[in-house]
Scaffold this motif. Structure first.
Motif: not given
Lengths: 523, 511
Positions: B129, B170-171, B173-174, B176-178, B180-181, B206-208, B251, B258
């Motif tokens: 992703i 939008h992108l 935000v995504l 940012g999630h990546l 953390r993941l 939410e992973p720190p 997850i 996704a």
């Protein structure tokens, strides 16, 4: 602190298997392994034992009742169960639930930490409560007429209403609710799990799913993750974490400890006993049910009259029928009729015509009737023999003829010694190993002795001369379909042995009848 | 998030995500064998080859769309409008398609080997992703650059969609999630006490991004405790890993989904663009060859119109790479177009040009003519003679009629049936009688027929049918017997000029 499933409590207050739970079991006739084999019931028993692995049914299934009242007691239970599929399902549910309770209690003993032991114990108690509640409800709604199941219903009503049981229910529910509200947060690091309170209700996976939802179209695909297996090590880790969680949440875990102390023993011997007995009934119906659904008739025989006529209409070999249905082939039924004076059936006729099957069927029907079970047939009236004795030629063995003849004679001797006027003897193709002259002489003598004893008997033989009519001897002939001899009819008819059943059919197959020869040979 | 390049975005007719390229009103009845025959008989394969220029996806999609013609005039108009803009902005269409392709290739690079533990699948999906986000950002830039220049519902709509859905915030935000993941500082997971003492309800929090070092230095604010594993406790370490996998399974499924979704989206985009990419390619080639090109005028099925000027067999032109003869046609509302005349006079070519133009029109493409107006056909069938072996006369007729019968199995009113020398496998008399009986019945059933034949008996009979039911054309020849390969209106002639051909081939008339 590990309560065992075996409790010192009052003995069972009722029995589904026997009319009087307090008295000693009524008289029974135990079939030995050879007899079970001769009636082709051994395979069935092995099957059932495999299907009901938790319980040993072999002993019960081999032991035939000889007392009409005892048989009627079981027939009533079978009839209640067969009349109502919901009741049958309720029985299965009870067995599963009791098994689960036993597993959980045994499991509790095997836990390593006290918190887990207690949680397992609570779980067992809740499974028990569910089982009892469900059974109580199931029986309350069922239409029952058997004394056995009626007694069980009364017992459950009393049990469920008892203050002890109600306290058990209340406390188990309350304790579980408290524990269910416990939340903790683990922070997984390398070689370390930090345990804290957790008041964050959000699921990060949901948040991520929502963020990526814009790309979604069409149905989800299978991520193909390997199935999750839990290792023992994880159980241990859970246990260690649980200790910390218990420390963070002392109140619900204290309630749990109180529950376990108060309800160390919670099961009821009568219900457990009924469950064990129920296995017998469900096991038999495992066999009967599929055949019934396939359209084969079963009935509950009238076993009341000891000297009455014997009649079974449209009966069949249980084991063969099962095999035929599996192969999609039709099952041929036969009738059995004997007046009060008639004792000995001599079956002759075509090879592959169903002689052996017929003899086996007679034995099976009598055995099943004695179990209290439904028997193959549209209607049946049977005597309950005191013994069922079998004498069947064994498979070919590499022995000299004399040895085999001796074997046969020893076997039939034992049977004749054991047989009385109320016994049933199944004798199949004895003396096959010797000359037909020998066989005729020996067979005649055996037959005479059977007649003299007054035992009921089915004698299968290739010797027509044994079927010579006598007042208590009936001749039956196994026939082949005259038009299509390759199709086995397994029809056994009451008529004089003419020794030609085979020959005519074979001639037709080879187009050697008079009519055909007339057209086949040109003029 | 879906592009609507082939089908208008209509709420009453949702796209079928399982088969995005199949029209909702497509006649599903034609069999694969008949379709394949039609490709060969009409020369669709040559058209497809010119569209694809070696791109297998373009070939696949174009073939499908040419075979499954659309009858909905609105859909045809939707595609024509987009096709016009695509031809005007070829570079943009090619860039979008190339970017989509990049995303797909990238996924293939990363996804190799078996799927293992959730955590490794999670990291791999995050990686895919992260890299696709680059492609998405690029798509967004292209869309931004062309904002306001395209107005068709299809292409203009696509650019709006890309600008809206792939906007930077939008992108971000995504992204940012990546981050953390990647799980740089452990996995926080909420649990409950399940029945029987197992921990249940594992829920990822939410992973720190950084280790909670501060909290450890300042104890006492919240109660906490920790299970510490000794260095040599291998079983414990495995259990901890197992717990981690368990916590990460949901997850992982979401992130893997996704990444599949994004790749599927790019794949869908590329499939939707394939027709236009092919149209651009074909248009360039036809222009090079100096062939006439126009956007056709489809009319409703019941109008039965058939009009063409300077209609060219595109397949032939592409095969020979040169100029070919164009024909005019004005059949009005005739139920049957009958083409007779000299062998080798261009009859088959004419038939193919009609079939090709019809197919291209109903795919939403332009056609090779100065004008083309025709009623849409629910389905187009071609019946042609194939076996040229004259020794098996009876077997041939048998085979031929068997094939016609297979077609008749599928025929419905509103279809178009193109017959090339049907019933030619027997003698003139038998063939004529059969042809008349069969084709009259088919026409009566409401099927439009174009019948090319050298059978003069049936041609003359059909020509005399009253009421303009049959429009008759003949292959032209000059007075000296030379063929012009032109087809013009006219009455059938009694002979088929076989002797002319004989002369051409053998050099003398023979006797």
């Amino acid at each position: 602190m590990s309560p065992s499933p075996v409790h010192e409590r009052a003995a069972a207050a009722l029995s589904l298997l026997f009319p009087d739970p307090a008295a000693a079991p009524p008289p029974r006739d135990q079939l030995d392994e050879d007899a079970l084999h001769d009636l082709a019931l051994d395979g069935l028993l092995t099957d059932l034992a495999a299907r009901r692995r938790e319980h040993d049914l072999t002993g019960l299934l081999a032991a035939r009742l000889t007392d009409p009242a005892a048989v009627v007691h079981r027939q009533a239970v079978f009839q209640d169960l067969e009349a109502d599929p919901h009741l049958l399902a309720a029985g299965e549910r009870l067995l599963e639930a009791l098994q689960r309770v036993r597993r959980l209690l045994a499991g509790a003993a095997g836990r390593t930490t006290v918190h887990q032991q207690r949680l397992w114990h609570l779980q067992a108690a809740r499974a028990w409560i569910a089982a009892v509640g469900r059974l109580h409800e199931d029986l309350a709604h069922a239409e029952l007429s058997s004394p056995g199941l009626l007694a069980l219903r009364a017992h459950l009503a009393a049990l469920v209403a008892s203050p002890e049981h109600q306290a058990l229910v209340e406390q188990a529910t309350a304790t579980r609710e408290q524990l269910g509200a416990v939340r903790a947060r683990l922070h997984l690091e390398v070689n370390r799990i930090e345990v804290t309170h957790d008041d964050d209700p959000s699921d990060y996976a949901d948040e991520v799913a929502a963020a990526f939802a814009r790309f979604r179209s069409g149905p989800p695909t299978d991520p193909d993750l390997p199935p999750r297996r839990r290792s023992d090590a994880l159980e241990h880790l859970d246990a260690a974490v649980l200790d910390h969680i218990a420390h963070l949440h002392p109140t619900p875990f204290a309630a749990l400890a109180r529950f376990v102390t108060r309800h160390a023993v919670f099961t009821d011997e009568t219900v457990e006993h009924a469950g064990r007995e129920l296995v017998f009934f469900l096991g038999v119906l495992d066999v009967v049910g599929p055949l019934r659904r396939a359209g084969l008739p079963f009935c509950y025989p009238d076993v009341s009259g000891d000297d009455a006529d014997v009649e079974v209409v449209d009966t069949f070999d249980l084991v063969l029928a099962d095999a035929l249905l599996t192969r999609g082939q039709p099952v041929v039924t036969n009738d059995l009729r004997l007046t009060a004076e008639e004792r000995v059936l001599v079956v002759t006729g075509a090879n592959q015509g169903g002689k052996t099957t017929f003899a086996r069927t007679v034995g099976q029907v009598h055995h099943l009737a004695g179990l209290g079970a439904p028997v193959p047939g549209r209607r049946a009236r049977l005597r309950l023999p005191d013994r069922i004795l079998t004498a069947v030629a064994r498979g070919e063995r590499l022995e000299d003829r004399r040895g085999r003849l001796l074997d046969d004679l020893v076997r039939i001797r034992a049977v004749l010694d054991a047989a009385g006027p109320r016994s049933l003897v199944i004798a199949n193709e004895l003396f096959r190993s010797t000359t037909s002259q020998d066989a005729a002489v020996l067979g005649r003598r055996v037959l005479d002795r059977l007649v003299a004893i007054g035992a009921s008997a089915v004698v299968v033989t290739f010797l027509d001369e044994l079927a010579a009519p006598a007042p208590s001897v009936v001749s039956l002939v196994a026939t082949l379909d005259a038009d299509e001899p390759s199709r086995r009819t397994f029809r056994v008819e009451r008529r004089a042995a003419d020794g030609r059943a085979d020959a005519r059919a074979i001639a037709r197959r080879h187009r050697l009848t008079a009519a055909e020869l007339a057209t086949r040979i040109p003029r | 998030m879906r592009a609507h390049l082939l089908w208008p975005d209509r709420p009453d007719q949702p796209d079928r995500p399982d088969q995005p390229d199949r029209p909702t009103d497509a006649p599903e009845r034609a069999t694969a064998a008949l379709d394949e025959q039609r490709c060969t008989d009409l020369g669709l394969t040559d058209v497809v080859a010119a569209m694809a220029r070696g791109d297998r996806l373009v070939a696949e999609v174009s073939t499908r769309l040419l075979l499954d013609g659309v009858t909905d005039l609105e859909v045809i108009a939707h595609r024509q409008a987009a096709m016009r803009e695509a031809i005007a902005h070829p570079q943009m269409v090619r860039t979008l398609s190339d970017l989509a392709e990049q995303g797909i290739v990238l996924e293939r690079e990363v996804y190799s080997g078996l799927v293992g533990r959730p955590s490794s699948l999670l990291q791999r999906s995050v990686h895919v992703i992260e890299r696709s986000l680059g492609v998405l950002r690029h798509l967004h830039r292209v869309a931004d650059r062309h904002a306001g220049t395209l107005h068709s519902a299809a292409l203009g709509g696509l650019l709006d969609l890309l600008r809206r859905e792939l906007a930077d915030d939008h992108l971000d935000v995504l992204a940012g999630h990546l981050e953390r993941l990647r799980l740089p500082a452990g996995v926080p997971v909420g649990v409950q006490v399940g029945p029987g003492g197992r921990l249940t309800g594992h829920t990822l929090r939410e992973p720190p991004l950084r280790a909670p070092a501060l909290r450890r230095l300042l104890p006492g604010t919240r109660s906490s405790a920790a299970v510490e594993l000794a260095d040599y406790d291998d079983a414990g370490a495995r259990a901890l890993a197992e717990l981690r996998e368990q916590a990460l399974t949901p997850i992982t499924e979401i992130v893997a989904q996704a990444s599949t979704d994004i790749v599927a989206l790019l794949g869908h985009l590329r499939r939707e663009l394939a027709l236009y990419l092919g149209g651009i390619n074909l248009h360039e080639r036809l222009t090079e060859l100096g062939l006439p090109v126009c956007f056709p005028t489809p009319t409703p099925r019941h109008e039965g119109a058939l009009h063409a000027s300077d209609l060219v067999d595109v397949g032939l032109a592409l095969r020979t790479g040169g100029a070919v003869v164009g024909n005019d046609l004005d059949a009005g509302t005739a139920a049957m177009v009958l083409v007779t005349g000299a062998n080798q006079g261009g009859k088959s070519t004419f038939l193919r040009s009609v079939g090709l133009a019809q197919s291209m029109m109903q795919a939403g493409l332009f056609v090779a003519a100065r004008s083309w107006r025709s009623a849409v056909a629910t389905h187009t069938f071609v019946h042609a003679q194939r076996d040229e072996d004259p020794t098996l006369r009876h077997g041939r007729l048998d085979a031929e009629l068997a094939e016609l019968s297979r077609i008749v199995d599928h025929l419905r009113p509103g279809d178009l049936l193109l017959c090339n020398e049907s019933f030619g496998a027997t003698n003139e008399r038998e063939g004529s009688l059969l042809a008349h009986e069969v084709l009259t019945a088919i026409v009566d059933a409401g099927v439009r027929v174009v019948f090319v034949t050298h059978l003069s008996d049936v041609a003359n009979t059909l020509h005399r049918e009253p009421g303009g039911r049959v429009h008759t054309l003949i292959a032209e020849r000059t007075a000296d017997g030379a063929r012009t390969f032109r087809i013009r209106p006219g009455a059938p002639e009694p002979t088929a000029y076989g002797s002319d051909l004989y002369v051409e081939v053998f050099g003398d008339p023979g006797r």
